[in-house]
Write a protein that holds these residues in place. Structure first.
Motif, short mmCIF file in Angstrom:
data_model
loop_
_atom_site.label_atom_id
_atom_site.label_comp_id
_atom_site.label_asym_id
_atom_site.label_seq_id
_atom_site.Cartn_x
_atom_site.Cartn_y
_atom_site.Cartn_z
N UNK A 76 0.62 -1.10 0.04
CA UNK A 76 -0.13 -0.08 -0.12
C UNK A 76 0.54 1.32 0.45
N UNK A 77 1.90 1.27 1.13
CA UNK A 77 2.81 2.67 1.02
C UNK A 77 3.52 2.46 -0.38
N UNK A 78 4.25 2.08 -1.27
CA UNK A 78 4.98 1.68 -2.24
C UNK A 78 3.59 2.37 -3.66
N UNK A 79 2.70 1.79 -3.51
CA UNK A 79 1.70 2.22 -4.52
C UNK A 79 1.19 3.33 -4.54
N UNK A 85 -1.67 7.36 1.24
CA UNK A 85 -2.00 5.87 1.84
C UNK A 85 -3.05 5.35 1.72
N UNK A 86 -4.25 6.33 2.35
CA UNK A 86 -5.44 6.13 1.96
C UNK A 86 -6.19 5.82 0.58
N UNK A 87 -6.39 6.45 0.10
CA UNK A 87 -5.96 6.59 -1.86
C UNK A 87 -5.98 4.95 -2.23
N UNK A 88 -4.71 5.06 -1.78
CA UNK A 88 -4.26 3.35 -2.54
C UNK A 88 -4.59 2.01 -1.38
N UNK A 89 -4.91 2.32 -0.30
CA UNK A 89 -5.50 1.67 0.56
C UNK A 89 -7.18 1.16 0.22
N UNK A 90 -7.78 2.32 0.49
CA UNK A 90 -8.65 1.89 -0.81
C UNK A 90 -8.84 1.04 -1.65
N UNK A 91 -8.53 1.94 -2.14
CA UNK A 91 -7.68 0.92 -3.58
C UNK A 91 -7.96 -0.77 -3.59
N UNK A 115 -8.22 -7.32 -1.83
CA UNK A 115 -6.70 -7.47 -2.06
C UNK A 115 -6.42 -7.34 -0.24
N UNK A 116 -7.51 -7.17 0.50
CA UNK A 116 -6.89 -7.54 1.79
C UNK A 116 -8.03 -8.48 2.35
N UNK A 117 -7.33 -9.38 3.28
CA UNK A 117 -7.93 -10.75 3.18
C UNK A 117 -7.68 -10.65 4.99
N UNK A 118 -8.73 -10.30 5.65
CA UNK A 118 -8.74 -10.41 7.29
C UNK A 118 -8.07 -9.45 7.90
N UNK A 119 -7.98 -8.70 7.34
CA UNK A 119 -7.68 -7.23 7.60
C UNK A 119 -5.87 -7.77 7.26
N UNK A 120 -5.41 -8.58 6.31
CA UNK A 120 -3.95 -8.76 6.19
C UNK A 120 -4.04 -8.36 5.32
N UNK A 121 -2.96 -7.59 4.62
CA UNK A 121 -2.22 -6.63 3.33
C UNK A 121 -1.15 -7.32 2.15
N UNK A 156 0.26 -6.16 -6.84
CA UNK A 156 1.41 -5.26 -6.85
C UNK A 156 0.98 -4.65 -8.97
N UNK A 157 1.17 -4.86 -9.43
CA UNK A 157 1.27 -5.04 -11.07
C UNK A 157 -0.55 -3.93 -11.16
N UNK A 158 -1.21 -5.61 -11.05
CA UNK A 158 -2.65 -5.46 -11.18
C UNK A 158 -3.41 -3.73 -10.57
N UNK A 159 -3.04 -3.64 -8.75
CA UNK A 159 -2.99 -2.90 -8.74
C UNK A 159 -2.49 -0.96 -9.21
N UNK A 160 -1.47 -1.12 -10.27
CA UNK A 160 -1.65 0.08 -10.49
C UNK A 160 -1.91 -0.14 -12.00
#
Length: 80
Positions: free
Chosen positions: A16-19, A27-33, A39-45, A52-56
């Motif tokens: 999240x931080x890298x994206x 950070x919040x905008x990336x986290x929302x994506x 891509x967040x499972x049971x609170x784990x990132x 990460x390539x897909x998110x980009x």
């Protein structure tokens, strides 16, 4: 490029931080994506480089994998 710090290190939010850092998003905008695309499972990132390539790509950036000419390993390259 502005440095973006991890907020939840123990939950693996380095992606999240890298994206956020390479796209200029907060950070919040990336986290929302990450949440929006499941891509967040049971609170784990924890994410793979492929995720990460897909998110980009979802954020309008292009990232490709290339072979390192010196040793043949695969590298991910970002085009902004």
């Amino acid at each position: 490029m502005q440095r973006v710090e991890q907020r939840q290190y123990e939950k693996g939010d380095c992606g999240v931080a890298c994206i956020a850092m390479v796209t200029g998003k907060t950070y919040e905008e990336a986290e929302l994506t990450f949440h929006k695309y499941g891509l967040v499972l049971d609170g784990e990132y924890y994410t793979t480089h492929k995720e990460l390539i897909v998110v980009l790509e979802m954020l309008g950036r292009q990232a490709v994998r290339k072979k390192n000419s010196s040793n043949g390993t695969l590298l991910s390259t970002l085009r902004l």
